[in-house]
Motif scaffolding. Structure first.
Motif, PDB file in Angstrom:
ATOM      1  N   SER A   1      -4.795  -9.581  -5.113  1.00 24.73           N
ATOM      2  CA  SER A   1      -4.728  -8.784  -3.893  1.00 24.73           C
ATOM      3  C   SER A   1      -4.792  -9.730  -2.706  1.00 24.73           C
ATOM      4  O   SER A   1      -5.804 -10.393  -2.480  1.00 24.73           O
TER       5      SER A   1
ATOM      6  N   SER B   1       0.823  -1.205   0.000  1.00 22.50           N
ATOM      7  CA  SER B   1       0.000   0.000   0.000  1.00 22.50           C
ATOM      8  C   SER B   1       0.854   1.251   0.000  1.00 22.50           C
ATOM      9  O   SER B   1       1.775   1.387   0.794  1.00 22.50           O
TER      10      SER B   1
ATOM     11  N   THR C   1      -4.822 -10.383   1.292  1.00 22.24           N
ATOM     12  CA  THR C   1      -5.110  -9.805   2.599  1.00 22.24           C
ATOM     13  C   THR C   1      -4.833 -10.864   3.641  1.00 22.24           C
ATOM     14  O   THR C   1      -5.392 -11.965   3.577  1.00 22.24           O
TER      15      THR C   1
ATOM     16  N   MET D   1      -0.544  -6.260  -3.217  1.00 23.57           N
ATOM     17  CA  MET D   1      -0.942  -6.706  -4.536  1.00 23.57           C
ATOM     18  C   MET D   1       0.243  -7.438  -5.140  1.00 23.57           C
ATOM     19  O   MET D   1       1.371  -6.921  -5.121  1.00 23.57           O
TER      20      MET D   1
END
Lengths: 113, 109
Positions: free
Chosen positions: B104, B40, B106, B84
């Motif tokens: 992506s 990020s 998480t 990502m």
């Protein structure tokens, strides 16, 4: 530690306008690349250069031009902006070719309206 | 023709669980495969290249020519792995480079 510097970060153009996206690297890399990334898609190679004075087309070169007068700079030119060129543009560099791009810029977000 | 396919747009795993990000490619000859990561608010960066056979941040990737795959694996996911991830291929002529659409990841605490 600038690495690869792209300017501007954001730009809005009208259809038919022209502009140049700037890219500079301070690592004395021979290889430089321009990519575009459309929403939800991977990066696509527009043009690349293997050294000053040498450029070649990538996968999606139509509507763009490049030049490489120095090792440091690799500007990307849009002559007649079209809505299809709305994208995020990334410049990258590497010391060798097949080793793949190692250093990327922050990107330029371009919108054509 | 799609050169690099990443079938999962989104992947969620719990912290400490194993993670595998899938990558399949379509290319004749002997391409070279890479994994890139974008955390990020950071730049895209090279994570792994198959010719190096290295482990970076606990991640490994093995090129399986029979299955034309280059999956990225880590035995124990960490929260800082959330990012990502892009799989990429360079042609055997070295002048064409193809990225996948990205996954992506998480990692849930």
């Amino acid at each position: 530690n600038a690495g690869v510097t792209q300017t501007p970060k954001f730009r809005i153009l009208k259809i038919g306008q022209s502009m140049t996206l700037q890219c500079a690297q301070d690592m004395n890399h021979n290889y430089m690349y321009w990519y575009r990334q459309d929403p939800g898609m991977g990066l696509k190679l527009i043009y690349y250069s293997v050294g000053a004075g040498i450029t070649d087309k990538g996968e999606v070169p139509n509507g763009y031009n490049v030049s490489r007068s120095t090792t440091e700079d690799f500007p990307l030119r849009l002559e007649l902006a079209a809505p299809s060129q709305t994208s995020v543009y990334f410049c990258a560099s590497s010391p060798q070719q097949r080793i793949a791009p190692q250093h990327f810029g922050d990107g330029t977000r371009l919108s054509i309206l | 023709a799609q050169r690099v396919t990443q079938p999962e747009k989104l992947l969620s795993v719990f912290k400490g669980a194993p993670v595998e990000l899938k990558c399949n490619y379509s290319y004749s000859g002997s391409p070279e495969l890479f994994w890139y990561v974008q955390y990020s608010r950071q730049r895209l960066q090279l994570l792994l290249r198959h010719i190096s056979r290295e482990s970076i941040k606990g991640f490994t990737a093995d090129l399986n020519k029979g299955e034309t795959s280059f999956h990225l694996k880590k035995p124990f996911a960490q929260e800082e792995d959330s990012a990502m991830y892009y799989c990429a291929l360079v042609s055997n002529t070295g002048n064409q480079f193809y990225f996948g659409t990205g996954t992506s990841l998480t990692v849930i605490p």
